[in-house]
Design a protein around this motif. Structure first.
Motif, PDB file in Angstrom:
ATOM      1  N   ILE A  10       0.839  -1.206   0.000  1.00  0.00           N
ATOM      2  CA  ILE A  10       0.000   0.000   0.000  1.00  0.00           C
ATOM      3  C   ILE A  10       0.868   1.248   0.000  1.00  0.00           C
ATOM      4  N   ASN A  11       1.885   1.281   0.842  1.00  0.00           N
ATOM      5  CA  ASN A  11       2.744   2.475   0.933  1.00  0.00           C
ATOM      6  C   ASN A  11       3.529   2.723  -0.348  1.00  0.00           C
ATOM      7  N   LYS A  17      -1.233   5.855   2.679  1.00  0.00           N
ATOM      8  CA  LYS A  17      -0.178   5.488   3.624  1.00  0.00           C
ATOM      9  C   LYS A  17      -0.791   4.692   4.762  1.00  0.00           C
ATOM     10  N   VAL A  18      -0.072   3.691   5.214  1.00  0.00           N
ATOM     11  CA  VAL A  18      -0.540   2.810   6.276  1.00  0.00           C
ATOM     12  C   VAL A  18       0.381   2.929   7.474  1.00  0.00           C
ATOM     13  N   THR A  19      -0.219   2.975   8.649  1.00  0.00           N
ATOM     14  CA  THR A  19       0.546   2.895   9.896  1.00  0.00           C
ATOM     15  C   THR A  19       0.002   1.715  10.693  1.00  0.00           C
ATOM     16  N   LEU A  72      -5.940  -0.169  -3.886  1.00  0.00           N
ATOM     17  CA  LEU A  72      -6.057  -0.353  -2.436  1.00  0.00           C
ATOM     18  C   LEU A  72      -7.026  -1.490  -2.120  1.00  0.00           C
ATOM     19  N   ILE A  73      -8.188  -1.464  -2.737  1.00  0.00           N
ATOM     20  CA  ILE A  73      -9.194  -2.498  -2.484  1.00  0.00           C
ATOM     21  C   ILE A  73      -8.679  -3.869  -2.909  1.00  0.00           C
ATOM     22  N   ASN A  74      -7.978  -3.945  -4.029  1.00  0.00           N
ATOM     23  CA  ASN A  74      -7.425  -5.226  -4.481  1.00  0.00           C
ATOM     24  C   ASN A  74      -6.418  -5.777  -3.475  1.00  0.00           C
ATOM     25  N   LEU A  75      -5.555  -4.922  -2.934  1.00  0.00           N
ATOM     26  CA  LEU A  75      -4.577  -5.364  -1.942  1.00  0.00           C
ATOM     27  C   LEU A  75      -5.261  -5.823  -0.658  1.00  0.00           C
TER      28      LEU A  75
END
Length: 170
Positions: A10-11, A17-19, A72-75
């Motif tokens: 994702i990043n 961005k993901v945390t 994003l949705i696919n991941l």
């Protein structure tokens, strides 16, 4: 897909961005410095388990064009389709200084839930020798390990399970 892989994908491949929120065992997805767009629990099994802030989606994307969200949705879909037990990285605990004719010795558990008897054994695909971070914490917090040389031995012997290309059965 492992949790770390989802974060990296994702990043690196999307504008989001993901945390990690380790305390609540979830990932938080944002667009830039904005508020949370999506939260993904580590143990989510369906897309319906993902919390999404729809108001934010509407304000970011007022025309309803979801093209930016498809990667994003696919991941996320790939992640939720991965069995929960395969998502977290696993570690082996090499017992340094413990060697046999069969090679290095690793901490081994008699049961899958890490509450059983622990012993040293060479790598064996039929035994529980790979542990998640939570399982390692349970081992370290056992009364017979807490504040002893055994705790230090566990912490110093951690190795990612993928290192040697050996797939150990859990």
């Amino acid at each position: 897909m492992k949790i770390n892989e989802l974060v990296n994908e994702i990043n690196n491949r999307t504008s989001f961005k993901v945390t990690r929120d380790e305390e609540n065992k979830r990932l938080v997805v944002r667009l830039g410095n904005n508020s949370s767009l999506m939260t993904i629990k580590y143990n989510a099994e369906y897309l319906e388990d993902i919390d999404t802030t729809y108001e934010y989606l509407d304000s970011y994307n007022p025309c309803g064009d979801l093209g930016n969200f498809y990667p994003l949705i696919n991941l996320v879909n790939e992640f939720v389709n991965t069995p929960v037990e395969e998502r977290e990285p696993k570690y082996r605990i090499r017992l340094k200084g413990f060697n046999s004719d069969n090679g290095h010795q690793y901490l081994t558990c008699q049961t899958r839930d890490v509450v059983g008897k622990l012993f040293a054994c060479a790598l064996n695909s039929h035994l529980k020798q790979e542990f998640t971070s939570d399982e390692i914490s349970k081992i370290i917090n056992r009364p017979d390990f807490r504040a002893t040389w055994k705790e230090t031995m566990v912490r110093e012997g951690l190795e990612p399970a993928e290192d040697e290309g050996i797939q150990i059965c859990c």
